[in-house]
Design an enzyme around this catalytic site. Sequence first.
Site, PDB file in Angstrom:
ATOM      1  N   HIS A 205     -19.961 -28.100  17.368  1.00  0.00           N
ATOM      2  CA  HIS A 205     -20.654 -26.973  16.728  1.00  0.00           C
ATOM      3  C   HIS A 205     -21.568 -27.522  15.639  1.00  0.00           C
ATOM      4  O   HIS A 205     -21.250 -28.498  14.989  1.00  0.00           O
ATOM      5  CB  HIS A 205     -19.634 -26.002  16.106  1.00  0.00           C
ATOM      6  CG  HIS A 205     -20.200 -24.652  15.843  1.00  0.00           C
ATOM      7  ND1 HIS A 205     -20.889 -24.349  14.702  1.00  0.00           N
ATOM      8  CD2 HIS A 205     -20.217 -23.527  16.605  1.00  0.00           C
ATOM      9  CE1 HIS A 205     -21.287 -23.085  14.745  1.00  0.00           C
ATOM     10  NE2 HIS A 205     -20.889 -22.565  15.891  1.00  0.00           N
TER      11      HIS A 205
ATOM     12  N   ASP B 226     -16.436 -20.714  22.549  1.00  0.00           N
ATOM     13  CA  ASP B 226     -16.662 -20.619  23.998  1.00  0.00           C
ATOM     14  C   ASP B 226     -15.599 -21.314  24.829  1.00  0.00           C
ATOM     15  O   ASP B 226     -15.596 -21.169  26.051  1.00  0.00           O
ATOM     16  CB  ASP B 226     -18.038 -21.221  24.325  1.00  0.00           C
ATOM     17  CG  ASP B 226     -19.138 -20.369  23.724  1.00  0.00           C
ATOM     18  OD1 ASP B 226     -19.915 -20.878  22.898  1.00  0.00           O
ATOM     19  OD2 ASP B 226     -19.162 -19.162  24.036  1.00  0.00           O
TER      20      ASP B 226
HETATM   21  C1  SDX Z   1     -22.305 -21.307  20.054  1.00  0.00           C
HETATM   22  O1  SDX Z   1     -24.667 -21.791  15.814  1.00  0.00           O
HETATM   23  C2  SDX Z   1     -23.715 -20.954  16.096  1.00  0.00           C
HETATM   24  O2  SDX Z   1     -23.094 -20.347  15.251  1.00  0.00           O
HETATM   25  C3  SDX Z   1     -23.494 -20.764  17.584  1.00  0.00           C
HETATM   26  C4  SDX Z   1     -22.285 -19.943  17.976  1.00  0.00           C
HETATM   27  C5  SDX Z   1     -22.456 -18.509  17.576  1.00  0.00           C
HETATM   28  O3  SDX Z   1     -21.427 -17.822  17.418  1.00  0.00           O
HETATM   29  O4  SDX Z   1     -23.614 -18.058  17.528  1.00  0.00           O
HETATM   30  O5  SDX Z   1     -21.117 -20.462  17.348  1.00  0.00           O
HETATM   31  C6  SDX Z   1     -22.073 -19.958  19.491  1.00  0.00           C
HETATM   32  O6  SDX Z   1     -23.391 -21.606  20.430  1.00  0.00           O
HETATM   33  C7  SDX Z   1     -21.170 -22.306  20.067  1.00  0.00           C
HETATM   34  C8  SDX Z   1     -21.611 -23.684  20.647  1.00  0.00           C
HETATM   35  C9  SDX Z   1     -21.544 -23.545  22.171  1.00  0.00           C
HETATM   36  N1  SDX Z   1     -22.127 -24.750  22.820  1.00  0.00           N
HETATM   37  C10 SDX Z   1     -21.351 -25.614  23.473  1.00  0.00           C
HETATM   38  O7  SDX Z   1     -20.126 -25.558  23.505  1.00  0.00           O
HETATM   39  C11 SDX Z   1     -22.138 -26.689  24.224  1.00  0.00           C
HETATM   40  C12 SDX Z   1     -21.508 -28.056  23.959  1.00  0.00           C
HETATM   41  N2  SDX Z   1     -21.712 -28.421  22.548  1.00  0.00           N
HETATM   42  C13 SDX Z   1     -22.868 -29.261  22.232  1.00  0.00           C
HETATM   43  O8  SDX Z   1     -24.011 -28.902  22.938  1.00  0.00           O
HETATM   44  C14 SDX Z   1     -23.024 -29.432  20.720  1.00  0.00           C
HETATM   45  O9  SDX Z   1     -21.780 -29.593  20.188  1.00  0.00           O
HETATM   46  C15 SDX Z   1     -23.746 -28.396  19.916  1.00  0.00           C
HETATM   47  C16 SDX Z   1     -25.143 -28.220  20.356  1.00  0.00           C
HETATM   48  C17 SDX Z   1     -23.031 -27.086  19.984  1.00  0.00           C
HETATM   49  C18 SDX Z   1     -23.733 -28.844  18.463  1.00  0.00           C
HETATM   50  O10 SDX Z   1     -24.353 -30.035  18.407  1.00  0.00           O
HETATM   51  P1  SDX Z   1     -24.363 -30.853  17.015  1.00  0.00           P
HETATM   52  O11 SDX Z   1     -23.253 -30.490  16.113  1.00  0.00           O
HETATM   53  O12 SDX Z   1     -25.732 -30.766  16.483  1.00  0.00           O
HETATM   54  O13 SDX Z   1     -23.982 -32.236  17.428  1.00  0.00           O
HETATM   55  P2  SDX Z   1     -25.027 -33.260  17.848  1.00  0.00           P
HETATM   56  O14 SDX Z   1     -25.805 -32.692  18.989  1.00  0.00           O
HETATM   57  O15 SDX Z   1     -25.745 -33.745  16.640  1.00  0.00           O
HETATM   58  O16 SDX Z   1     -24.028 -34.358  18.377  1.00  0.00           O
HETATM   59  C19 SDX Z   1     -23.349 -35.205  17.473  1.00  0.00           C
HETATM   60  C20 SDX Z   1     -22.684 -36.215  18.392  1.00  0.00           C
HETATM   61  C21 SDX Z   1     -23.640 -36.735  19.465  1.00  0.00           C
HETATM   62  O17 SDX Z   1     -23.147 -37.996  19.873  1.00  0.00           O
HETATM   63  P3  SDX Z   1     -23.871 -39.328  19.260  1.00  0.00           P
HETATM   64  O18 SDX Z   1     -25.356 -39.175  19.544  1.00  0.00           O
HETATM   65  O19 SDX Z   1     -23.543 -39.291  17.772  1.00  0.00           O
HETATM   66  O20 SDX Z   1     -23.220 -40.455  19.993  1.00  0.00           O
HETATM   67  O21 SDX Z   1     -21.632 -35.522  19.113  1.00  0.00           O
HETATM   68  C22 SDX Z   1     -21.932 -35.533  20.492  1.00  0.00           C
HETATM   69  C23 SDX Z   1     -23.412 -35.776  20.622  1.00  0.00           C
HETATM   70  O22 SDX Z   1     -23.715 -36.357  21.875  1.00  0.00           O
HETATM   71  N3  SDX Z   1     -21.552 -34.211  20.987  1.00  0.00           N
HETATM   72  C24 SDX Z   1     -20.854 -34.024  22.092  1.00  0.00           C
HETATM   73  C25 SDX Z   1     -20.656 -32.641  22.183  1.00  0.00           C
HETATM   74  N4  SDX Z   1     -21.243 -32.045  21.131  1.00  0.00           N
HETATM   75  C26 SDX Z   1     -21.807 -33.026  20.394  1.00  0.00           C
HETATM   76  N5  SDX Z   1     -20.373 -34.897  23.010  1.00  0.00           N
HETATM   77  C27 SDX Z   1     -19.688 -34.348  24.035  1.00  0.00           C
HETATM   78  N6  SDX Z   1     -19.457 -33.011  24.191  1.00  0.00           N
HETATM   79  C28 SDX Z   1     -19.916 -32.145  23.278  1.00  0.00           C
HETATM   80  N7  SDX Z   1     -19.697 -30.846  23.432  1.00  0.00           N
END
Ligand code: SDX
Length: 396
Positions: free
Chosen positions: A273, A331
């Site tokens: 998140h 989710d």
């Molecule tokens: C919602 O914003 C809100 O409030 C949204 C929400 C709402 O109520 O409106 O809460 C609803 O959208 C919840 C989120 C639902 N999405 C998912 O579950 C999709 C999977 N999650 C990822 O896409 C991700 O976690 C995000 C987009 C949700 C958040 O991304 P961040 O916190 O910006 O993290 P990042 O993209 O900067 O990643 C940091 C690291 C990265 O690795 P490195 O580059 O450091 O090696 O964490 C990794 C990312 O690759 N990472 C994940 C991951 N999420 C982040 N790796 C594997 N699986 C994941 N889910």
Amino acid sequence: QTGKFTYDPGFLSTASCQSSITYIDGDKGELLYRGYPIEQLAVNCDFLETCYLLLNGELPNASEKAEFVGRVNKHTMVNEQMQFFLRGFRRDAHPMAVLTGLVGGMSAFYHDTTDITNPQHREIAAIRLIAKMPTLVAMAYKYSVGQPYIYPKNELSYTANFMRMMFGTPCEDYQPDDVLVRAMDRIFILHADHEQNASTSTVRLCGSSGTNPYAAIAAGVACLWGPAHGGANEACLNMLADIQQMGGVAKIGEFITKVKDKNSSVKLMGFGHRVYKNYDPRAKLMRETCHEVLGALGLENDPMFKLAMALEKIALEDEYFVARKLYPNVDFYSGIVQRAIGIPVSLFTAIFALARTVGWIAQLNEMISDPEYKIGRPRQLFTGAASRDVKPLAER
Ligand code: SDX
């Protein structure tokens, strides 16, 4: 310092606005709607009480609630012409494509309340949107399965009415099961608002141009559709189905290895998140709701739920996720609950949009009511070509 909350200067530079509606502490995993912890609202209130709270800042007393429910009930039907709007879509169109069109189309049907700067227009548009979203989502579902639309029956509660429009048919009425209705209602509460997430920021930016409320909410629906945002519940259930297909719990390690592979774009959907760097409090409540619903249905051993809990346990002990503070978000379990209730996977994000409509409206109203607000105009850091002369075609 804003009221009781202090922020470090670095954070202030990233804040897009001030708001008094929803507070999130991402490090502690706390979520408050107008100061009330989500854990208390989910247990002590229903969704329409939560709508009243988000819109008005206070929980309703009994007479205020009765008046609000009465007003919502007056608007649960949609203009009969809207069913012809639906006919323009293929039957297999994604429900979010249909819902984006229907909500935007409301501007054409309800053009008597399109002046976003007029508080009366905004007030009626808010009631219409909250009241009609269940009807529109149910119509999108019925259209996709080729069944006749079921009209709202206002003697039922808001959520029971929605479930009857979804699952009832002219041949057999739907008897809402209290446990399932309560679970659906709790799903609505948990999704109602979440401060400045992508779709809410979209609604604020869209509404700041002075467009009508329905068009601004339609923009939110379109943004929520994305798999990184509201589409994650559908993507999460599809991910669990894929792991099931691979061999279930025994194959979790193989899947996690794929997620951790730098060259793979596979994400653990329902994890991580932008704000929560701790357990999303909604995910805990959703997991409890899973237990309640599956228990009531005699599905305690549902393989998908068992797989999700095993996946969560392994991920929370894995260095990759621990180091990145990746925890289950709203989710991760919501799809399992909705599947148990009988909601088709393709409709999960439309249900999210139904619930989030009140949050989008409350945030839009807060912005428009601020006399200082101006049309949003984010700036950029330009990284392109410096000024240069155009050569005639023959010389290019
Ligand atoms: C919602 O914003 C809100 O409030 C949204 C929400 C709402 O109520 O409106 O809460 C609803 O959208 C919840 C989120 C639902 N999405 C998912 O579950 C999709 C999977 N999650 C990822 O896409 C991700 O976690 C995000 C987009 C949700 C958040 O991304 P961040 O916190 O910006 O993290 P990042 O993209 O900067 O990643 C940091 C690291 C990265 O690795 P490195 O580059 O450091 O090696 O964490 C990794 C990312 O690759 N990472 C994940 C991951 N999420 C982040 N790796 C594997 N699986 C994941 N889910």
